[in-house]
Each structure stands twice: as structure tokens, then as C-alpha cells.
Design an enzyme around this catalytic site. Structure first.
Site, mmCIF file in Angstrom:
data_model
loop_
_atom_site.group_PDB
_atom_site.id
_atom_site.type_symbol
_atom_site.label_atom_id
_atom_site.label_comp_id
_atom_site.label_asym_id
_atom_site.label_seq_id
_atom_site.Cartn_x
_atom_site.Cartn_y
_atom_site.Cartn_z
ATOM 1 N N GLU A 219 0.809 -1.227 0.000
ATOM 2 C CA GLU A 219 0.000 0.000 0.000
ATOM 3 C C GLU A 219 0.843 1.278 0.000
ATOM 4 O O GLU A 219 0.356 2.349 0.378
ATOM 5 C CB GLU A 219 -0.915 0.007 1.233
ATOM 6 C CG GLU A 219 -2.048 -0.986 1.144
ATOM 7 C CD GLU A 219 -2.804 -1.088 2.464
ATOM 8 O OE1 GLU A 219 -2.219 -1.654 3.409
ATOM 9 O OE2 GLU A 219 -3.927 -0.609 2.547
ATOM 10 N N SER B 120 -6.188 -3.130 1.742
ATOM 11 C CA SER B 120 -6.688 -2.700 0.425
ATOM 12 C C SER B 120 -7.240 -3.852 -0.411
ATOM 13 O O SER B 120 -7.243 -3.785 -1.636
ATOM 14 C CB SER B 120 -5.611 -1.962 -0.369
ATOM 15 O OG SER B 120 -5.301 -0.739 0.255
ATOM 16 N N TYR C 274 -10.177 2.050 -5.134
ATOM 17 C CA TYR C 274 -9.305 3.099 -5.669
ATOM 18 C C TYR C 274 -9.530 3.485 -7.121
ATOM 19 O O TYR C 274 -9.024 4.502 -7.569
ATOM 20 C CB TYR C 274 -7.829 2.697 -5.487
ATOM 21 C CG TYR C 274 -7.485 2.414 -4.049
ATOM 22 C CD1 TYR C 274 -7.477 3.437 -3.101
ATOM 23 C CD2 TYR C 274 -7.197 1.124 -3.624
ATOM 24 C CE1 TYR C 274 -7.172 3.178 -1.784
ATOM 25 C CE2 TYR C 274 -6.900 0.859 -2.291
ATOM 26 C CZ TYR C 274 -6.880 1.898 -1.380
ATOM 27 O OH TYR C 274 -6.589 1.640 -0.073
ATOM 28 N N ARG D 267 -10.265 2.329 12.384
ATOM 29 C CA ARG D 267 -11.480 2.144 11.578
ATOM 30 C C ARG D 267 -11.826 0.671 11.527
ATOM 31 O O ARG D 267 -11.000 -0.158 11.174
ATOM 32 C CB ARG D 267 -11.240 2.663 10.167
ATOM 33 C CG ARG D 267 -12.496 3.110 9.441
ATOM 34 C CD ARG D 267 -12.238 3.268 7.949
ATOM 35 N NE ARG D 267 -12.180 1.963 7.349
ATOM 36 C CZ ARG D 267 -11.279 1.571 6.444
ATOM 37 N NH1 ARG D 267 -10.343 2.396 6.038
ATOM 38 N NH2 ARG D 267 -11.319 0.353 5.954
ATOM 39 N N ASP E 231 -14.128 -2.382 10.074
ATOM 40 C CA ASP E 231 -14.971 -2.774 8.940
ATOM 41 C C ASP E 231 -15.926 -3.871 9.386
ATOM 42 O O ASP E 231 -15.525 -4.814 10.083
ATOM 43 C CB ASP E 231 -14.094 -3.279 7.783
ATOM 44 C CG ASP E 231 -13.220 -2.170 7.211
ATOM 45 O OD1 ASP E 231 -13.580 -0.991 7.389
ATOM 46 O OD2 ASP E 231 -12.187 -2.484 6.603
ATOM 47 N N GLU F 107 -12.524 -6.625 10.455
ATOM 48 C CA GLU F 107 -11.141 -6.234 10.746
ATOM 49 C C GLU F 107 -11.106 -4.840 11.319
ATOM 50 O O GLU F 107 -12.076 -4.089 11.233
ATOM 51 C CB GLU F 107 -10.269 -6.284 9.477
ATOM 52 C CG GLU F 107 -10.737 -5.321 8.423
ATOM 53 C CD GLU F 107 -9.602 -4.687 7.637
ATOM 54 O OE1 GLU F 107 -8.428 -4.961 7.919
ATOM 55 O OE2 GLU F 107 -9.911 -3.878 6.753
ATOM 56 N N ASN G 193 -8.502 -1.387 11.257
ATOM 57 C CA ASN G 193 -7.329 -0.738 10.660
ATOM 58 C C ASN G 193 -6.800 0.288 11.649
ATOM 59 O O ASN G 193 -7.555 1.139 12.116
ATOM 60 C CB ASN G 193 -7.735 -0.020 9.367
ATOM 61 C CG ASN G 193 -8.289 -0.995 8.342
ATOM 62 O OD1 ASN G 193 -7.548 -1.752 7.730
ATOM 63 N ND2 ASN G 193 -9.601 -1.016 8.182
ATOM 64 N N GLY H 153 -6.709 4.910 5.689
ATOM 65 C CA GLY H 153 -6.397 5.859 4.613
ATOM 66 C C GLY H 153 -6.805 7.276 4.965
ATOM 67 O O GLY H 153 -7.785 7.510 5.675
HETATM 68 N N1 LIG Z 1 -16.726 -12.415 5.409
HETATM 69 C C1 LIG Z 1 -16.960 -11.623 4.384
HETATM 70 N N2 LIG Z 1 -18.096 -11.738 3.648
HETATM 71 C C2 LIG Z 1 -18.336 -10.930 2.595
HETATM 72 N N3 LIG Z 1 -17.485 -9.970 2.182
HETATM 73 C C3 LIG Z 1 -16.341 -9.793 2.868
HETATM 74 C C4 LIG Z 1 -16.022 -10.605 4.004
HETATM 75 N N4 LIG Z 1 -14.815 -10.198 4.481
HETATM 76 C C5 LIG Z 1 -14.414 -9.200 3.694
HETATM 77 N N5 LIG Z 1 -15.319 -8.947 2.724
HETATM 78 C C6 LIG Z 1 -15.180 -7.930 1.667
HETATM 79 O O1 LIG Z 1 -13.810 -7.763 1.372
HETATM 80 C C7 LIG Z 1 -13.377 -6.429 1.645
HETATM 81 C C8 LIG Z 1 -11.969 -6.411 2.200
HETATM 82 O O2 LIG Z 1 -11.939 -7.160 3.393
HETATM 83 P P1 LIG Z 1 -11.116 -6.665 4.674
HETATM 84 O O3 LIG Z 1 -11.700 -5.422 5.193
HETATM 85 O O4 LIG Z 1 -11.015 -7.827 5.589
HETATM 86 O O5 LIG Z 1 -9.696 -6.419 4.056
HETATM 87 P P2 LIG Z 1 -8.623 -5.269 3.852
HETATM 88 O O6 LIG Z 1 -7.982 -5.502 2.569
HETATM 89 O O7 LIG Z 1 -7.726 -5.321 4.998
HETATM 90 O O8 LIG Z 1 -9.337 -3.921 3.872
HETATM 91 P P3 LIG Z 1 -8.744 -2.449 4.134
HETATM 92 O O9 LIG Z 1 -8.438 -1.868 2.789
HETATM 93 O O10 LIG Z 1 -9.939 -1.840 4.762
HETATM 94 O O11 LIG Z 1 -7.558 -2.576 5.014
HETATM 95 C C9 LIG Z 1 -14.412 -5.897 2.608
HETATM 96 O O12 LIG Z 1 -14.457 -4.499 2.553
HETATM 97 C C10 LIG Z 1 -15.693 -6.586 2.128
HETATM 98 O O13 LIG Z 1 -16.248 -5.931 0.990
HETATM 99 MG MG LIG Z 2 -11.108 -3.526 5.242
#
Ligand SMILES: Nc1ncnc2c1ncn2[C@@H]1O[C@H](COP(=O)(O)OP(=O)(O)OP(=O)(O)O)[C@@H](O)[C@H]1O
Ligand SMILES: [Mg+2]
Length: 308
Positions: free
Chosen positions: A24, A152, A218, A257, A259, A272, A274, A278
Site C-alpha cells: 500500500e 486494500s 481506488y 477504523r 470494517d 477487521e 485498521n 487511509g
Molecule cells: N466475510 C466476508 N463476507 C463478505 N465480504 C467480505 C467478508 N470479508 C471481507 N469482505 C469484503 O472484502 C473487503 C476487504 O476485506 P477486509 O476489510 O477484511 O480487508 P482489507 O484488505 O484489509 O481492507 P482495508 O483496505 O480496509 O484494510 C471488505 O471491505 C468486504 O467488501
Molecule cells: Mg477492510
């Protein structure tokens, strides 16, 4: 404890740590430039430091009084940088060593949340071929496969069949960290920003993509952000409280943040947290702050205050 700062000079010389070497990096540079500009606009003596090589050398090259850390991902968000700053006795924004390291590891965050009674989707670690079979038996389909330590949405994919599960596992395994499959939650997606132990308004994310993937984050112009999120006040307050509890369980400090997804039956599932979210002009924490009447430069100031 809230410590309000009146004059920019009280912060001293601030290093805005940005870039880093994780996947990232580019996002962090964009966040970092926005943070730096906002601090300078408010009269803070701030200098951008693009951290690629030796962090200690970069920090000792000038006399700094504190650091605003906006490096996303491994090396910046995972406790390593935080430990270095602790050793240098340089105050910094955001979570400490433990919470940073824990939040960077999605799998261990889930273990922590289970212990704290916070709902998170069922999962299955994927280490060997046998795990693929066990995962299909235990979780069924669809699932989402994730590298435990990326952000991301990098390396993630949805799998609806055993063949897709294998492909998803292979692509997530390209990142040097544990990989797991998580039960797919069909429903609405939200994100909850927390600033100095206070929740900001929730944002609901909507994308025509299979999920909120890198493209939706993005590149695409089809992603919709709803803030206010369309929840009634009681439901919003419940989710905010849950997000706050989730941050407290992990030990998040300053800002963060969370999610989360809400399934068709209205049940929330946390996915998760963060610890260095961002801060680009279209990022989620600034959007939530804006909805709470906090402009970008004020948000940056308040995050910096949490380092005091
Ligand atoms: N269990 C789930 N069921 C459905 N969709 C999911 C699930 N887990 C994650 N997602 C989808 O995948 C995306 C990314 O997942 P997550 O937030 O775990 O990862 P990330 O890459 O660390 O995100 P960030 O960019 O916020 O750090 C989520 O925003 C959601 O749209
Ligand atoms: Mg996320």
C-alpha cells in the site's frame, strides 16, 4: 485522556511518516501528502519523511518532537515502526506496539474478538491441501479467502466452489503471511471510524463488484458511499458501540477504523480493524469526520493531539 492543543507550536517539529515498502505504499504517499498539507496549513512545523530505508537514520537526520504515522500495511502499521519510535522516545499518533501488531494480523484479531464476545464470521486457516477439504466441509460456500496481513483487499477473492477455493488460496499465498478462508456474509457493508475513543458516523459502502475490492476502493467510479448510512439512530448507536468495543479489545489508541458487515437478519459481523486507515481526500475516515462537522485539517489536528 483528551489533551487539546491550542497553538501549533506546542506540537514542535512533526515528522509525517509516509510511504513505507508495503503493497500500500502509493496509497500511503497520497495519504501522507494530504496530512502534511493539512498540518502546514494549520501552521504546524511538519516535514514529510518517506520511509524506505533505515527509519532510525531518517528520524535522527533532523530533530523531531513527534511523529504522525501514516504508513499503511506491514512495516508501518504492524508494530515494528511503533517499537522503533518507542525506543527513540518519540511520541507518535495511533496505536502502540501490541494493538498495531494484533490488528495487522486479521486471524489473531478474530481470536481476540471471539474472546471478547465480539461477533466475527467463522473461518478456517489454510495451510495445506487438507485444509481446503476441511474448509469446504466446515464452512461450505461461498467463502472469502484472505492473506492475514494485507490491506486494500490485496490478494483476496471470493470462492464459490472447491476449484475457486484452490485458486483463491494460491493467489493469497503469494503474500508472505498466513492465509485463511472466512464465511461469506451476504448483506450490507459498513465502516466505523473511531477518533480518540469516540465513534464517528457510520458509512455504508455499496459496490456492483463482488465485494469492496481494490478496484472498488481506488479505481471504479461505481462505488457509492452513504453517510449518513441510512440506519435508524438506535441501530447506528449499537453498531458504533460494538465498533468501539472491538477497538478496545484490540487496544486501539488514538484513531482507527473497523470494517463490518450486517447480514440479511440484521446481525453484525466484524471483519477487521485498521490502525492506520487511509487519509486521502476520498478516504473513509475523512468522509465520516466531515459528516460529523470535522473538516479534514481539523481531523488531522485532532489525530495529532492524541500523540500528546
Ligand atoms: N466475510 C466476508 N463476507 C463478505 N465480504 C467480505 C467478508 N470479508 C471481507 N469482505 C469484503 O472484502 C473487503 C476487504 O476485506 P477486509 O476489510 O477484511 O480487508 P482489507 O484488505 O484489509 O481492507 P482495508 O483496505 O480496509 O484494510 C471488505 O471491505 C468486504 O467488501
Ligand atoms: Mg477492510
Amino acid at each position: 485522556m483528551k489533551h487539546r492543543i491550542g497553538q501549533p507550536g506546542e506540537f514542535g517539529h512533526v515528522a509525517v511518516l509516509m510511504g513505507g515498502t508495503a503493497a500500500e505504499r502509493e496509497v500511503s504517499l497520497t495519504s501522507g501528502r494530504a496530512v502534511l498539507a493539512a498540518l502546514q496549513q494549520r501552521g504546524v512545523q511538519a516535514t514529510g519523511v518517506d520511509v524506505q530505508g533505515n527509519l532510525v537514520e531518517s528520524l535522527l537526520a533532523q530533530r523531531f518532537d513527534r511523529a504522525f504515522n501514516i504508513i499503511h500495511g506491514r512495516g508501518g502499521e504492524d508494530g515494528v515502526l511503533q517499537g522503533t519510535l518507542e525506543s527513540l522516545r518519540l511520541p507518535y499518533t495511533g496505536s502502540g506496539v501490541l494493538a498495531s501488531a494484533l490488528a495487522m494480523d486479521k486471524l489473531r484479531t478474530k481470536l481476540c474478538w471471539i474472546g471478547a464476545g465480539i461477533p466475527t464470521p467463522a473461518w478456517c486457516a489454510l495451510e495445506t491441501e487438507d485444509d481446503l477439504v476441511r474448509c469446504a466441509e466446515e464452512l461450505g460456500f461461498p467463502v472469502i479467502v484472505k492473506p492475514s496481513a494485507e490491506g486494500s483487499s490485496i490478494g483476496m477473492s471470493r470462492a464459490a466452489t472447491p476449484e475457486e477455493l484452490r485458486t483463491a488460496w494460491e493467489s493469497a499465498s503469494r503474500f508472505e503471511c498466513a492465509v485463511f478462508a472466512e464465511q461469506w456474509v451476504e448483506g450490507l457493508e459498513y465502516t466505523a471510524a473511531v477518533l480518540d475513543d469516540e465513534p464517528l458516523p457510520l458509512i455504508r459502502l455499496e459496490t456492483p463488484n463482488a465485494f469492496y475490492d481494490f478496484d472498488a476502493k481506488y479505481r471504479a467510479n461505481t462505488t457509492r458511499y452513504h453517510c449518513p448510512a441510512g440506519l435508524d439512530a438506535a441501530a447506528e448507536a449499537r453498531l458504533q458501540h460494538l465498533a468501539l468495543k472491538a477497538c478496545q479489545a484490540v487496544g486501539v489508541r488514538g484513531w482507527g477504523r473497523v470494517d463490518l458487515l450486517v447480514d440479511a437478519r440484521g446481525k453484525p459481523w466484524l471483519i477487521e480493524v485498521n490502525t492506520v486507515p487511509g487519509m486521502t481526500d476520498h478516504s473513509l475516515v475523512p468522509m465520516a469526520a466531515q459528516a460529523a462537522g470535522i473538516p479534514f485539517d481539523e481531523l488531522v489536528w485532532r489525530i495529532l493531539e492524541t500523540s500528546v
